[in-house]
Scaffold this active site. Structure first.
Site, PDB file in Angstrom:
ATOM      1  N   SER A 568      31.367 -60.214 -32.041  1.00 23.50           N
ATOM      2  CA  SER A 568      29.877 -60.386 -32.166  1.00 23.50           C
ATOM      3  C   SER A 568      29.359 -59.747 -33.283  1.00 23.50           C
ATOM      4  O   SER A 568      29.907 -58.635 -33.419  1.00 23.50           O
ATOM      5  CB  SER A 568      29.001 -60.165 -30.829  1.00 23.50           C
ATOM      6  OG  SER A 568      27.802 -60.358 -31.170  1.00 23.50           O
ATOM      7  N   TYR A 581      26.525 -55.170 -23.201  1.00 25.93           N
ATOM      8  CA  TYR A 581      27.018 -56.350 -24.092  1.00 25.93           C
ATOM      9  C   TYR A 581      27.493 -55.825 -25.477  1.00 25.93           C
ATOM     10  O   TYR A 581      28.664 -56.108 -25.778  1.00 25.93           O
ATOM     11  CB  TYR A 581      26.212 -57.260 -24.208  1.00 25.93           C
ATOM     12  CG  TYR A 581      26.513 -58.497 -25.083  1.00 25.93           C
ATOM     13  CD1 TYR A 581      27.257 -59.552 -24.671  1.00 25.93           C
ATOM     14  CD2 TYR A 581      26.188 -58.719 -26.525  1.00 25.93           C
ATOM     15  CE1 TYR A 581      27.656 -60.562 -25.318  1.00 25.93           C
ATOM     16  CE2 TYR A 581      26.678 -59.733 -27.250  1.00 25.93           C
ATOM     17  CZ  TYR A 581      27.358 -60.957 -26.979  1.00 25.93           C
ATOM     18  OH  TYR A 581      27.720 -61.650 -27.518  1.00 25.93           O
TER      19      TYR A 581
END
Length: 691
Positions: A568, A581
């Protein structure tokens, strides 16, 4: 053979009905594996058409074209030829040494555009004086055809109703031979072709089909009534099948090694079966002798090679001993195959195509078969099952005596077979590669699975939700192209089980995408230990477990491979309220670098992709993450994708398909010297630039 007239059987069926009737008969015959093998045999019908040029009636032949399958035949798969021209060919035939010339001559007999390409068996159908002809490869018929005293057994089984035709390679001369046998034996309904199969005929489609089935069922009954109880010899207790769970576990452990060996010359996809027919054959004392004789029917050995590789150890042997022995046997097999090629090759023979086995038999475990794709691998295994059935029948009433090795070579390296191979379409970029994608039942993972399959890969759709994974696999095209498996990537046993299923389905893995993920958006003070553990278990630990199991299989295969991490932009960009996250994604990002450095010596490339927030089609965003991120940024959830796009340099939203395209860019064959990189797919987020 003169031109047929309107008074002969060819004109009895209206032309408009003849092709449809032929297709329907073909489907009935081809739907039952007792009648013929996949893509084996051919059917035909003769009838009258009006020539659009002369407006006069002409007699034509409709016959299954080259490469078709009876069970799935369509009218477009029929070759259409003028009978007057086809039956004039014996006048220009220069003899058996030149019979290959006649295949090209068939093109000059085609009516109009002529439908599908005519097959090598066209002469058999056109020259026989019967309105309908079936040529089939039933196990029972080939059992008689390969029995040492097959001619006498044919007489005993059928009397004078079915005639023996000695072995001859398929082609124009065989068509002439069968036509002569039919003419000399008006009472006959068909013939047994030595070493090969059966041919039947009739004045109507119904009678032809009935004659085919009569030959097949009569042979079946004869073999059952006359046959001895143990055609493969007494069972060897030491070679008895392992219990089901042990057998499957041993097969999964061996599959990557066996696939790697079978791919020494050309990459292969694998198939495994532990059907009772295979296990029974391998438990018999005679299986080494019979396997060494090889298959006989040309359709069989063209797909199974001249003979299989057979492990000579009992199933209870230690795994390391088995793997070492398989390597030895594989080296010996390659030497023997080269010697076989050199014994029979002529100066104009095609080059040797590869010395690796297509069939590997492991007593007590089962059979591995290989091909350029999953369907080819599966069909090769099915053909060897046909061969086992043939050996059982022949040994039950006589001694199995297939055509000799020289004849097999003539067909395997036939110029016409070589030409057929060259006509095949070019393989897709990921052909022969097996991909496993985690979290593949929705969103980015689903898009990746679909793209890899579209580019030719076999795909293992791994997901926590098995039903959804199976649905995506079905969408891709079913078990010859994809399988769905259950996989909790945070549990080592579940990860190992998913890879075992991949090994059993396709022989191993070449390309693994670490995509499974989830996200919980909370500020630091609201992030619980459970929130932290859950995200790290799935993405950091889960990626590690998947990569470890993938590397184990890839190293065992010895074929290199690709590991791709869907990380990501948050692995390098510090977004608000996102500590768990973002930290897990940073862990994944560094795994890419560490594993690229470690696995390069095995030819395994490790790369990552850093997408921006993928809102549309995302399982994570639909599961609540989208609402929480929208609240953080103070926008409506429906506007979140547009919000993300506005802050990028390109001003474009990122979709699952864009991430899938990036995966293909990394693994599709153009970036073979690239490893350890992260590819941004974020439309340009300056704060996430890599540096």
């Amino acid at each position: 053979m003169g031109r047929m007239t309107a008074n002969t059987p060819a004109a009895e069926t209206p032309a408009a009905d003849t092709p449809a009737e032929l297709v329907a008969r073909s489907h009935r015959l081809g739907s039952d594996p007792r009648n013929t093998n996949y893509a084996g045999g051919n059917t035909s019908a003769k009838g009258a058409l009006t020539d659009p040029v002369t407006d006069q009636p002409i007699d034509v032949l409709w016959v299954k074209g080259s490469g078709g399958d009876l069970g799935t035949l369509t009218e477009a798969g029929l070759a259409v030829l003028r009978l007057d021209r086809l039956r004039a060919l014996p006048g220009v035939y220069r003899g058996v040494e030149h019979e290959d010339e006649m295949v090209a001559a068939f093109d000059f007999c085609r009516h109009g555009l002529g439908g599908a390409a005519p097959s090598i068996d066209t002469a058999m159908h056109g020259l026989v004086e019967a309105s309908h002809v079936d040529h089939l490869h039933p196990d029972s018929g080939i059992a008689l055809a390969t029995a040492a005293d097959g001619e006498a057994l044919t007489k005993e089984c059928f009397g004078n109703r079915v005639v023996w035709v000695p072995w001859r390679r398929p082609g124009f001369q065989l068509g002439l031979d069968i036509a002569a046998v039919k003419e000399a034996n008006p009472q006959a309904i068909g013939c047994i072709l030595g070493g090969h199969g059966i041919t039947a005929w009739g004045d109507t489609s119904e009678s032809c089909e009935a004659h085919s089935l009569e030959i097949i069922r009569t042979a079946e009954a004869f073999l059952a009534e006359r046959g001895k109880a143990e055609p493969f010899g007494p069972a060897l207790p030491a070679f008895a099948p392992l219990p089901t769970d042990e057998r499957r576990a041993r097969a999964a452990a061996l599959a990557p090694l066996v696939r790697g060996l079978a791919s020494t010359d050309n990459p292969q996809v694998g198939h495994f079966t532990d059907a009772d027919v295979v296990l029974d054959f391998l438990a018999g004392t005679e299986h080494p002798r019979l396997a060494a004789l090889g298959t006989s029917c040309p359709d069989h050995f063209l797909r199974t090679k001249v003979r299989p590789l057979v492990l000579d150890l009992p199933p209870a042997a230690p795994l390391d001993e088995v793997t070492a022995r398989l390597r030895e046997l594989h080296a010996a097999y390659r030497d023997e195959y080269r010697a076989y090629y050199e014994r029979h090759a002529a100066p104009d023979s095609p080059a040797m195509r590869g010395a690796d086995p297509a069939i590997v038999l492991v007593p007590g475990v089962g059979m591995f078969s290989f091909g350029r794709d999953k369907q080819t691998a599966r069909v090769a295994g099915e053909f060897y099952v046909n061969a086992i059935n043939v050996m059982r029948g022949a040994e039950a009433v006589s001694t199995y005596a297939p055509i000799d090795e020289a004849e097999k070579f003539r067909i395997e390296y036939w110029a016409l077979e070589e030409a057929k191979l060259r006509r095949m379409p070019a393989p897709k970029p990921l052909a022969t590669r097996v991909a496993l994608v985690t979290g593949a039942a929705s969103g980015i993972g689903r898009a990746i699975a679909l793209r890899l399959a579209a580019e030719g890969a076999c795909v293992v759709v791994a997901d926590l939700d098995l039903d959804k994974a199976a649905a995506v696999a079905a969408e891709i095209g079913g078990p010859d192209r994809a399988v769905g498996v259950s996989a909790d990537v945070s549990v080592p046993g579940a990860v190992a089980a998913a890879f075992a299923e991949a090994a059993l389905a396709f022989g191993g893995v070449d390309l693994v995408v670490n995509n499974a993920g989830l996200s919980i958006s909370k500020p630091l003070l609201e992030t619980s230990e459970r929130d932290w553990d859950l995200q790290h278990d799935v993405m950091a630990k889960g990626s590690f477990l998947v990569a470890r199991e993938a590397a184990r299989l890839m190293v065992e295969q010895g074929l290199g491979g690709d590991l791709v991490y869907i990380a990501s932009k948050n692995s390098v960009f510090a977004g608000p309220d996102n500590v768990a996250y973002g930290s897990a994604k940073a862990d994944q990002a560094h795994q890419v670098r560490l594993l690229a450095a470690e696995l390069g010596k095995h030819g395994i490339r490790v790369n990552g992709i850093n997408p921006d927030g993928v809102v549309r089609g995302s399982g994570i965003f639909a599961g609540g993450w989208g609402a929480k991120r929208a609240a953080v940024y103070g926008v409506d959830e429906s506007e979140l994708g547009a919000f993300y796009a506005k802050r990028t340099l390109l001003g474009r939203e990122v979709l699952p398909e864009h991430v899938a395209a990036a995966v293909f860019a990394l693994v599709g064959g153009d970036l073979t010297r690239t490893t350890g990189v992260h590819l941004p797919v974020d439309s340009g987020v300056a704060a996430a630039f890599l540096r």
